[in-house]
Design an enzyme around this catalytic site. Structure first.
Site, mmCIF file in Angstrom:
data_model
loop_
_atom_site.group_PDB
_atom_site.id
_atom_site.type_symbol
_atom_site.label_atom_id
_atom_site.label_comp_id
_atom_site.label_asym_id
_atom_site.label_seq_id
_atom_site.Cartn_x
_atom_site.Cartn_y
_atom_site.Cartn_z
ATOM 1 N N ARG A 174 -5.341 10.792 4.223
ATOM 2 C CA ARG A 174 -4.200 11.684 4.461
ATOM 3 C C ARG A 174 -3.188 11.580 3.329
ATOM 4 N NH1 ARG A 174 -0.699 14.225 7.368
ATOM 5 N NH2 ARG A 174 1.457 13.556 7.146
ATOM 6 N N ARG A 223 -2.020 14.948 12.344
ATOM 7 C CA ARG A 223 -0.996 14.651 11.336
ATOM 8 C C ARG A 223 -0.871 15.849 10.406
ATOM 9 N NH1 ARG A 223 -2.475 8.845 9.464
ATOM 10 N NH2 ARG A 223 -0.459 8.987 8.458
ATOM 11 N N PRO A 224 -0.057 16.822 10.850
ATOM 12 C CA PRO A 224 0.122 18.066 10.108
ATOM 13 C C PRO A 224 0.918 17.841 8.816
ATOM 14 C CG PRO A 224 1.620 17.989 11.946
ATOM 15 C CD PRO A 224 0.798 16.751 12.027
ATOM 16 N N ILE A 225 1.025 18.902 8.082
ATOM 17 C CA ILE A 225 1.763 18.827 6.810
ATOM 18 C C ILE A 225 2.826 19.916 6.737
ATOM 19 C CG2 ILE A 225 -0.128 17.727 5.513
ATOM 20 C CD1 ILE A 225 -0.794 20.498 4.377
ATOM 21 N N ASP A 226 3.288 20.341 7.897
ATOM 22 C CA ASP A 226 4.270 21.450 7.914
ATOM 23 C C ASP A 226 5.577 21.099 7.199
ATOM 24 O OD1 ASP A 226 4.392 19.656 10.059
ATOM 25 O OD2 ASP A 226 5.628 20.998 11.254
ATOM 26 N N ARG A 239 -8.953 -0.675 4.130
ATOM 27 C CA ARG A 239 -8.151 0.415 3.544
ATOM 28 C C ARG A 239 -6.768 -0.090 3.154
ATOM 29 N NH1 ARG A 239 -9.362 6.283 5.804
ATOM 30 N NH2 ARG A 239 -7.626 6.664 4.393
ATOM 31 N N LYS A 274 0.849 -1.207 0.000
ATOM 32 C CA LYS A 274 0.000 0.000 0.000
ATOM 33 C C LYS A 274 0.880 1.252 0.000
ATOM 34 C CE LYS A 274 -1.886 1.639 4.004
ATOM 35 N NZ LYS A 274 -1.663 3.069 4.232
ATOM 36 N N ASN A 275 1.910 1.262 0.851
ATOM 37 C CA ASN A 275 2.697 2.487 1.050
ATOM 38 C C ASN A 275 3.780 2.694 0.004
ATOM 39 O OD1 ASN A 275 0.994 2.982 3.126
ATOM 40 N ND2 ASN A 275 2.457 2.473 4.751
ATOM 41 N N CYS A 301 -6.729 8.334 8.753
ATOM 42 C CA CYS A 301 -7.103 7.610 9.967
ATOM 43 C C CYS A 301 -6.674 8.424 11.191
ATOM 44 C CB CYS A 301 -6.513 6.214 10.007
ATOM 45 S SG CYS A 301 -4.854 6.054 9.412
ATOM 46 N N ASP A 311 3.755 0.926 11.968
ATOM 47 C CA ASP A 311 2.548 0.285 11.423
ATOM 48 C C ASP A 311 2.366 -1.129 11.951
ATOM 49 O OD1 ASP A 311 3.008 1.752 8.132
ATOM 50 O OD2 ASP A 311 2.159 2.522 9.984
ATOM 51 N N VAL A 345 6.434 7.388 16.797
ATOM 52 C CA VAL A 345 6.152 8.087 15.536
ATOM 53 C C VAL A 345 4.844 8.866 15.579
ATOM 54 C CG1 VAL A 345 5.825 7.801 13.048
ATOM 55 C CG2 VAL A 345 7.506 6.384 14.256
HETATM 56 C C1 EPZ Z 1 3.586 7.131 6.079
HETATM 57 O O1 EPZ Z 1 2.732 8.109 6.644
HETATM 58 C C2 EPZ Z 1 2.730 5.889 5.922
HETATM 59 N N1 EPZ Z 1 1.635 6.164 4.986
HETATM 60 C C3 EPZ Z 1 2.187 5.479 7.293
HETATM 61 O O2 EPZ Z 1 1.431 4.286 7.119
HETATM 62 C C4 EPZ Z 1 3.376 5.179 8.195
HETATM 63 O O3 EPZ Z 1 2.897 4.858 9.492
HETATM 64 C C5 EPZ Z 1 4.268 6.419 8.276
HETATM 65 O O4 EPZ Z 1 4.677 6.814 6.949
HETATM 66 C C6 EPZ Z 1 5.533 6.159 9.085
HETATM 67 O O5 EPZ Z 1 6.233 5.100 8.539
HETATM 68 C C7 EPZ Z 1 1.896 6.100 3.652
HETATM 69 O O6 EPZ Z 1 3.007 5.847 3.238
HETATM 70 C C8 EPZ Z 1 0.733 6.353 2.749
HETATM 71 P P1 EPZ Z 1 5.349 10.634 8.303
HETATM 72 P P2 EPZ Z 1 3.211 9.656 6.690
HETATM 73 O O7 EPZ Z 1 5.220 11.855 7.452
HETATM 74 O O8 EPZ Z 1 3.962 9.989 5.468
HETATM 75 C C9 EPZ Z 1 4.654 13.898 11.704
HETATM 76 C C10 EPZ Z 1 -0.382 2.899 7.548
HETATM 77 O O9 EPZ Z 1 -0.958 2.478 8.547
HETATM 78 N N2 EPZ Z 1 4.606 14.874 10.594
HETATM 79 O O10 EPZ Z 1 6.628 9.868 8.298
HETATM 80 O O11 EPZ Z 1 2.021 10.457 7.035
HETATM 81 C C11 EPZ Z 1 3.448 12.981 11.710
HETATM 82 O O12 EPZ Z 1 2.382 13.582 12.415
HETATM 83 C C12 EPZ Z 1 0.030 4.334 7.448
HETATM 84 O O13 EPZ Z 1 -0.088 2.212 6.552
HETATM 85 C C13 EPZ Z 1 4.622 16.227 10.892
HETATM 86 O O14 EPZ Z 1 4.657 16.621 12.068
HETATM 87 O O15 EPZ Z 1 4.200 9.598 7.941
HETATM 88 C C14 EPZ Z 1 3.976 11.770 12.417
HETATM 89 O O16 EPZ Z 1 3.933 11.993 13.816
HETATM 90 C C15 EPZ Z 1 -0.273 5.074 8.723
HETATM 91 N N3 EPZ Z 1 4.574 17.128 9.882
HETATM 92 C C16 EPZ Z 1 5.444 11.718 11.984
HETATM 93 O O17 EPZ Z 1 5.764 13.024 11.503
HETATM 94 C C17 EPZ Z 1 4.536 16.737 8.564
HETATM 95 O O18 EPZ Z 1 4.515 17.606 7.661
HETATM 96 C C18 EPZ Z 1 5.713 10.700 10.891
HETATM 97 O O19 EPZ Z 1 4.920 11.043 9.799
HETATM 98 C C19 EPZ Z 1 4.519 15.348 8.268
HETATM 99 C C20 EPZ Z 1 4.567 14.439 9.308
#
Ligand code: EPZ
Length: 414
Positions: free
Chosen positions: A89, A118-121, A393, A18-19, A113, A301, A323
């Site tokens: 997301r 889960r911000p996008i900063d 999902r 998926k990822n 979910c 995950d 995480v």
């Molecule tokens: C990816 O999510 C995966 N999703 C997630 O899988 C996985 O848990 C995660 O990476 C960590 O490995 C996909 O690939 C589609 P991050 P992502 O950006 O990209 C914070 C599943 O169950 N953050 O590495 O959203 C965030 O809140 C899903 O398959 C910011 O603060 O993960 C989190 O605490 C869930 N600002 C941490 O960083 C940002 O702009 C890690 O998030 C982006 C993230």
């Protein structure tokens, strides 16, 4: 609906990741020629991403159950539908590709979910570094850039999604971009391979430093997605929690090392073949300490899925999620099934018990939902997991796959 107590035996076929699929689907927006994607899993997150691509102008069709053909339009739409952004997301992953190709993209704050805010900063900072100007207007975020130019970008945290968005945005444009503190997940390497097959110039994925040299445009390609390491880990735990004998195939062993190390530490027998792993469990595992970390550490995950297994282990386990803010939403339901768990924020202390009993529980997100099914497989009596659509999902045909190794499980619309 799961009738527990059956020992699982046999081989489970693992679907495409998926990822890896979601970022590669998003990156396809930058193609100028048709793209064929193989081994794509039949899961609802892929359906949502396909709806997003269609809304942006791609024509998407299934050539068979797991093969997609994507034909890009001359010009993409630049406004991502709010409903789809709220639903998933990962739809934020269209930002880099659309911005790179059209010089503009409009999104709203994403949903997904509920595993914490889960911000996008980091995504926004990355696009700004590449020269985009970004403004908010009544809940919409508008990214605009005449021409993206290369930059040195230091990520505060090795964010998977931000790394992927920046790789895409930097792939088409001018100049050289270096991402420092980049995410190292296997799915990042897959995205690099895919982008390079389209004609991009990306290197370093899998390390914490990724270099991208912008090119004028990208073409098309034919790409097959790797097996899903989290799905594989989930079925290995299903084998362990039922004192069973389960093989998962195909897998890439390298991607499973952190998961296999913890299952071995619990005392389960693991046999590695070229592209399969077998787990044999003869009884309860031993308690361990577990902490999720960015790759190559133990994957967040897989943390929810380990908890039911630890509920039935010998001794007291400590589990710490680093995480996401809340990966423990299913703990209350596990306690209702007879587990002994104390939580404090991101920390859970689990005292092993001899057995769990079935009851009605509710999935809150994809991985917590899968964990509740795992608990049901081991529990005495019947467990009903409500809101099971969360699980669809990210798991293709989880009911059919579990039935194929002897589980008593059916899906019903209640
Ligand atoms: C990816 O999510 C995966 N999703 C997630 O899988 C996985 O848990 C995660 O990476 C960590 O490995 C996909 O690939 C589609 P991050 P992502 O950006 O990209 C914070 C599943 O169950 N953050 O590495 O959203 C965030 O809140 C899903 O398959 C910011 O603060 O993960 C989190 O605490 C869930 N600002 C941490 O960083 C940002 O702009 C890690 O998030 C982006 C993230």
């Amino acid at each position: 609906m799961v009738d527990g107590g059956r020992r699982l035996e046999g081989k489970v076929r693992i679907s495409g990741a998926k990822n890896a699929s979601l970022p590669i689907l998003a990156a396809s927006l930058m193609a100028t020629q048709p793209v064929i994607l193989r081994n794509i899993p039949q899961i609802s997150d892929v359906e949502i991403m396909l709806a997003m691509l269609t809304a942006l102008g791609m024509s998407c069709s299934w050539l068979d159950d797991h093969t997609l053909k994507l034909v890009p339009p001359k010009q993409l739409n630049t406004k991502a539908p709010e409903k789809l952004l709220r639903e998933m997301r990962a739809s934020i992953l269209v930002v880099g590709p659309v911005l790179a190709k059209e010089g503009k993209v409009i999104v709203t704050q994403p949903g997904g979910c509920n595993i914490g805010p889960r911000p996008i900063d980091y995504h926004i900072k990355g696009m700004e570094a590449l020269g985009a100007n970004i403004r908010e207007d009544s809940g919409m975020i508008i990214f605009e850039a005449e021409q993206l130019k290369g930059a040195e970008i230091m990520l505060d945290y090795p964010s998977v999604g931000a790394t992927e968005n920046i790789m895409c945005a930097a792939a088409v444009g001018s100049g050289k971009t270096v991402i420092h503190n980049a995410a190292k997940e296997p799915e990042i390497i897959e995205l690099q391979n895919f982008l390079n097959l389209l004609g991009a110039r990306v290197k370093g994925a899998g390390t914490d430093r990724i270099t991208i040299v912008g090119v004028d445009s990208l073409g098309g390609t034919d790409y097959s997605v790797i097996p899903d390491r989290i799905e594989a880990g989930t079925y290995l735990v299903a084998g362990a929690i039922t004192s069973g004998d389960v093989t998962v195939e195909p897998v890439i062993i390298d991607h499973l090392e952190a998961i296999l190390a913890k299952l071995l530490e619990m005392g389960f027998a693991i046999t590695k073949e070229a592209n399969s792993v077998r787990i044999q469990a003869t009884g309860r595992g031993k308690a361990i300490a577990l902490r999720s970390m960015p790759y190559p550490g133990f994957p967040t995950d897989m943390l929810p899925e380990m908890i039911p297994l630890l509920c039935l282990a010998d001794g007291i386990s400590m589990v710490y999620e680093t995480v996401f803010a809340s990966r423990l939403k299913h703990v209350d339901d596990l306690v209702r099934m007879g587990a002994r768990i104390k939580t404090e924020g991101r920390l859970a202390m689990i005292t092993g018990v001899p057995a769990l009993h079935g009851t009605t529980v509710r999935a809150t997100d994809l991985r917590a939902g899968a964990a509740l099914i795992l608990a049901g497989l081991a529990a005495n009596g019947q467990t009903i997991v409500e809101n099971a659509e969360h699980i669809d999902r990210g798991y293709e045909d989880i009911v059919g796959k579990l039935q194929s190794v002897g589980a008593e499980i059916v899906a019903r619309d209640l």
